[in-house]
Motif scaffolding. Structure first.
Motif, PDB file in Angstrom:
ATOM      1  N   VAL A  89       0.811  -1.213   0.000  1.00 37.08           N
ATOM      2  CA  VAL A  89       0.000   0.000   0.000  1.00 37.08           C
ATOM      3  C   VAL A  89       0.843   1.261   0.000  1.00 37.08           C
ATOM      4  N   VAL A 109      -0.670   5.188   0.540  1.00 35.40           N
ATOM      5  CA  VAL A 109      -1.865   6.022   0.650  1.00 35.40           C
ATOM      6  C   VAL A 109      -1.492   7.476   0.895  1.00 35.40           C
ATOM      7  N   TYR A 114      -2.176  -1.485  -3.781  1.00 36.33           N
ATOM      8  CA  TYR A 114      -3.149  -0.399  -3.780  1.00 36.33           C
ATOM      9  C   TYR A 114      -2.398   0.916  -3.632  1.00 36.33           C
ATOM     10  N   LEU A 141      -8.642   2.696  -0.133  1.00 37.75           N
ATOM     11  CA  LEU A 141      -8.086   1.476   0.458  1.00 37.75           C
ATOM     12  C   LEU A 141      -9.136   0.779   1.306  1.00 37.75           C
ATOM     13  N   LEU A 170      -1.342  -5.492   5.424  1.00 43.19           N
ATOM     14  CA  LEU A 170      -0.932  -4.310   4.680  1.00 43.19           C
ATOM     15  C   LEU A 170       0.575  -4.142   4.780  1.00 43.19           C
ATOM     16  N   ASP A 173       3.714   5.828   5.335  1.00 44.86           N
ATOM     17  CA  ASP A 173       2.502   5.024   5.506  1.00 44.86           C
ATOM     18  C   ASP A 173       2.686   4.056   6.658  1.00 44.86           C
ATOM     19  N   ILE A 176      -2.108   4.418   8.917  1.00 43.36           N
ATOM     20  CA  ILE A 176      -3.089   3.542   8.279  1.00 43.36           C
ATOM     21  C   ILE A 176      -4.204   3.182   9.262  1.00 43.36           C
ATOM     22  N   VAL A 201      -7.675   4.511   8.003  1.00 46.53           N
ATOM     23  CA  VAL A 201      -8.417   3.490   7.257  1.00 46.53           C
ATOM     24  C   VAL A 201      -9.399   2.693   8.124  1.00 46.53           C
TER      25      VAL A 201
END
Length: 131
Positions: free
Chosen positions: A48, A50, A77, A84, A102, A109, A114, A118
């Protein structure tokens, strides 16, 4: 973990690294079929990156220049925390994964970011999880 938490771990627990969603679905279905009636808890690895802005996330991944990790290909992602969360929810709704692992592609990140950005979007209470 099981002894400490009092939660019994499943007989079959597997992490899946997949090149794409079709591969993840195939691996998940095979593991569940092999487990039979006992079932199998499947977590899918996702690399990931993000950022609150999707364009910034795309530029950041281009700067990294990574195409896959040293462990081989994995789902990836790149986008916003909301995206996400939607991707994770879709994997669960489609029966591909019971959960995810993840794997951040950059230090920014980190787990705290996260978790705080998220998990609430997935309906999870961050305060309860950290207690």
């Amino acid at each position: 973990v099981s002894a400490l938490s009092g939660v019994r771990l499943p007989e079959c627990f597997a992490r899946v690294r997949a090149a794409d969603l079709r591969d993840a679905q195939r691996q998940s279905a095979r593991l569940r079929a092999e487990a039979g009636r006992q079932g199998c808890t499947v977590f899918v690895d996702i690399e990931v990156l993000v950022d609150p802005d999707a364009g910034t996330a795309m530029r950041a991944v281009e700067q990294l220049g990574q195409t896959s990790s040293a462990l081989g290909s994995a789902l990836r992602y790149v986008g916003t925390p909301r995206g996400l969360a939607g991707f994770i929810a879709d994997l669960h709704t489609l029966g591909i994964a019971d959960g995810v692992t993840l794997l951040p592609l950059r230090a920014a990140d980190n787990a705290d970011r996260i978790i705080n950005d998220v998990l609430p979007m997935l309906g999870l209470d961050v305060a309860r999880l950290s207690a």
